[in-house]
Design a protein around this motif. Structure first.
Motif, short mmCIF file in Angstrom:
data_model
loop_
_atom_site.label_atom_id
_atom_site.label_comp_id
_atom_site.label_asym_id
_atom_site.label_seq_id
_atom_site.Cartn_x
_atom_site.Cartn_y
_atom_site.Cartn_z
N ARG A 1 0.81 -1.22 0.00
CA ARG A 1 0.00 0.00 0.00
C ARG A 1 0.85 1.26 0.00
O ARG A 1 0.31 2.37 0.03
CB ARG A 1 -0.93 0.02 1.22
CG ARG A 1 -2.06 -0.99 1.12
CD ARG A 1 -3.11 -0.72 2.16
NE ARG A 1 -4.28 -1.59 1.98
CZ ARG A 1 -5.52 -1.24 2.29
NH1 ARG A 1 -5.75 -0.04 2.78
NH2 ARG A 1 -6.52 -2.06 2.10
N GLY A 2 2.15 1.11 0.00
CA GLY A 2 3.02 2.27 -0.02
C GLY A 2 3.67 2.59 1.31
O GLY A 2 4.32 3.64 1.44
N GLY A 3 3.49 1.72 2.30
CA GLY A 3 4.10 1.94 3.61
C GLY A 3 5.55 1.49 3.65
O GLY A 3 6.10 0.97 2.67
N ARG A 4 6.16 1.68 4.78
CA ARG A 4 7.58 1.36 4.96
C ARG A 4 7.74 0.03 5.68
O ARG A 4 6.96 -0.29 6.59
CB ARG A 4 8.28 2.48 5.75
CG ARG A 4 8.21 3.83 5.07
CD ARG A 4 8.52 4.96 6.03
NE ARG A 4 9.84 4.82 6.62
CZ ARG A 4 10.97 5.18 6.02
NH1 ARG A 4 10.92 5.73 4.81
NH2 ARG A 4 12.14 5.02 6.60
N GLU B 1 -6.74 5.27 0.50
CA GLU B 1 -5.77 6.33 0.80
C GLU B 1 -4.62 6.33 -0.23
O GLU B 1 -4.09 5.28 -0.58
CB GLU B 1 -5.16 6.13 2.19
CG GLU B 1 -6.18 6.14 3.32
CD GLU B 1 -6.74 4.78 3.65
OE1 GLU B 1 -7.31 4.63 4.72
OE2 GLU B 1 -6.60 3.86 2.80
N GLU B 2 -4.27 7.52 -0.71
CA GLU B 2 -3.15 7.62 -1.64
C GLU B 2 -1.81 7.52 -0.92
O GLU B 2 -0.86 6.95 -1.43
CB GLU B 2 -3.22 8.94 -2.41
CG GLU B 2 -4.43 9.04 -3.34
CD GLU B 2 -4.44 10.33 -4.13
OE1 GLU B 2 -3.49 11.13 -3.95
OE2 GLU B 2 -5.37 10.53 -4.92
N ILE B 3 -1.75 8.09 0.29
CA ILE B 3 -0.52 8.04 1.10
C ILE B 3 -0.89 7.47 2.47
O ILE B 3 -1.74 8.02 3.16
CB ILE B 3 0.09 9.44 1.26
CG1 ILE B 3 0.47 10.03 -0.10
CG2 ILE B 3 1.32 9.37 2.17
CD1 ILE B 3 0.99 11.46 -0.03
N GLU C 1 1.69 6.45 4.73
CA GLU C 1 2.76 6.72 5.69
C GLU C 1 3.64 7.85 5.16
O GLU C 1 4.27 7.71 4.11
CB GLU C 1 3.62 5.48 5.93
CG GLU C 1 4.68 5.67 6.98
CD GLU C 1 5.36 4.37 7.37
OE1 GLU C 1 6.18 4.38 8.32
OE2 GLU C 1 5.07 3.33 6.75
N PRO C 2 3.69 8.99 5.86
CA PRO C 2 4.51 10.10 5.40
C PRO C 2 6.00 9.79 5.53
O PRO C 2 6.42 9.05 6.42
CB PRO C 2 4.09 11.24 6.33
CG PRO C 2 3.63 10.55 7.58
CD PRO C 2 2.98 9.28 7.11
N VAL C 3 6.79 10.38 4.63
CA VAL C 3 8.24 10.22 4.68
C VAL C 3 8.80 11.18 5.72
O VAL C 3 8.42 12.36 5.73
CB VAL C 3 8.87 10.50 3.30
CG1 VAL C 3 10.38 10.36 3.36
CG2 VAL C 3 8.28 9.56 2.27
N GLU D 1 13.14 13.36 3.50
CA GLU D 1 12.65 14.21 2.42
C GLU D 1 13.76 15.12 1.93
O GLU D 1 13.93 15.32 0.73
CB GLU D 1 11.47 15.05 2.91
CG GLU D 1 10.17 14.26 3.04
CD GLU D 1 9.02 15.14 3.46
OE1 GLU D 1 9.28 16.33 3.77
OE2 GLU D 1 7.88 14.66 3.49
#
Length: 324
Positions: free
Chosen positions: A46-49, A265-267, A269-271, A276
């Motif tokens: 899902r785009g998480g870390r 959800e598109e994001i 987990e924020p970086v 960044e």
């Protein structure tokens, strides 16, 4: 005469030297491992870390164990606080007794704390973990098999469970293996959530709500088959009423969430800010290199022209000298 049945283990603990290996605890540990492993794979997809699910589980699992034990002790207090009982047994979790309702409720509190510390939306994390929780329950139910508990009415079906212990009011015989029914149901729930999540792109907690509603639908009829002591309200076991109430809440959440926040959800987990900046530097470096290359190319293009002009001037000067 019983021609076929599921045998019960003669004991629920194996002594490995001075270390006792208890079947119930072993099943719980394996279930937690499976839930975290699968949840991590789904979170990354899902785009998480990597590692985030495990980090938050450090909060969720202990809270869930405490909540599960509290629910069991409160709803079955007569097992620990009635006459002739030892209240110290309420702390012996390895002997069995975890209420899934308390485990999910308190586990959600622990997960909320972990998610808040990481700046992650709890519904997204719950969606990633949902099928893993179902599979963990399926594995954990086999701990009840080791303890010869949570069986149903007497039966002579080929898959009947044979109870051999006569402790705590048990009557040896063959019974419906409700632990097995629930284990198989949970496996089905896990695969249902995985399929629905891929097919409909569930988000904002709807995959978790589907897991909760599906589990409750099965828990209701399985609970109705059990014969162990339990509190009754209006002729139904307390856990049946709990399953009905939680089922309704899960369905309502699913419908309202789909209307107010469709899609996924598109994001998730924020970086982190430091990373960044590092990524920004890495992105800027190729641009600087390109600018430098352009400058070098311009200088290289200019150099031959200058040389040609100087050479032409030298030729003109030589020609003038000859004429003079």
């Amino acid at each position: 005469m019983d021609l076929a049945f599921i045998p019960s283990p003669s004991r629920g603990v194996v002594e490995l030297g001075p270390i006792p290996l208890r079947g119930y605890a072993f099943c719980i540990i394996i279930g937690v491992f499976v839930a975290v492993w699968l949840g991590n794979k789904r979170w990354i997809a899902r785009g998480g870390r990597p590692g985030t699910v495990a980090d938050i589980s450090v909060w969720a699992v202990p809270f869930g164990l405490v909540g599960g034990r509290l629910y069991h002790v409160i709803t079955d207090y007569q097992l620990y606080f009635s006459e002739g009982r030892d209240w110290v047994d309420a702390f012996k979790i390895w002997e069995g007794g975890l209420g899934i309702w308390g485990a999910i409720a308190f586990g959600a509190v622990g997960a909320w704390i972990g998610c808040r510390r990481r700046g992650i939306p709890l519904p997204a994390w719950a969606d990633a973990l949902a099928p893993g929780i179902a599979f963990a329950q399926a594995i954990g139910r086999w701990g009840n098999w080791f303890n010869q508990e949570l069986y149903g009415k007497a039966t002579d079906l080929p898959w009947a469970l044979k109870i051999t212990s006569a402790e705590d009011g048990r009557v040896p015989g063959t019974y419906h293996p409700t632990f097995l029914y629930e284990s198989l149901w949970c496996i089905g729930v896990g695969f249902l959530v995985i399929w629905a999540d891929r097919r409909f792109k569930l988000g904002h907690g709807r995959a978790f709500a589907l897991y909760v509603a599906s589990y409750c639908a099965g828990r209701g009829w399985i609970e109705y088959m059990r014969v162990d002591d339990a509190h009754h309200v209006l002729g139904l076991r307390l856990n049946v009423w709990t399953a009905i109430g939680v089922f309704i809440l899960a369905v309502v959440y699913f419908v309202l969430s789909a209307r107010s926040r469709p899609g996924r959800e598109e994001i998730v987990e924020p970086v982190p800010a430091g990373e960044e900046a590092a990524e920004g530097d890495a992105d800027a470096k190729p641009s600087l290199d390109k600018d430098k290359d352009k400058a070098d190319d311009a200088e290289a293009d200019a150099s031959p022209d200058t040389g040609d002009k100087d050479e032409d001037k030298d030729k003109d000067g030589a020609g003038s000298a000859k004429k003079g």
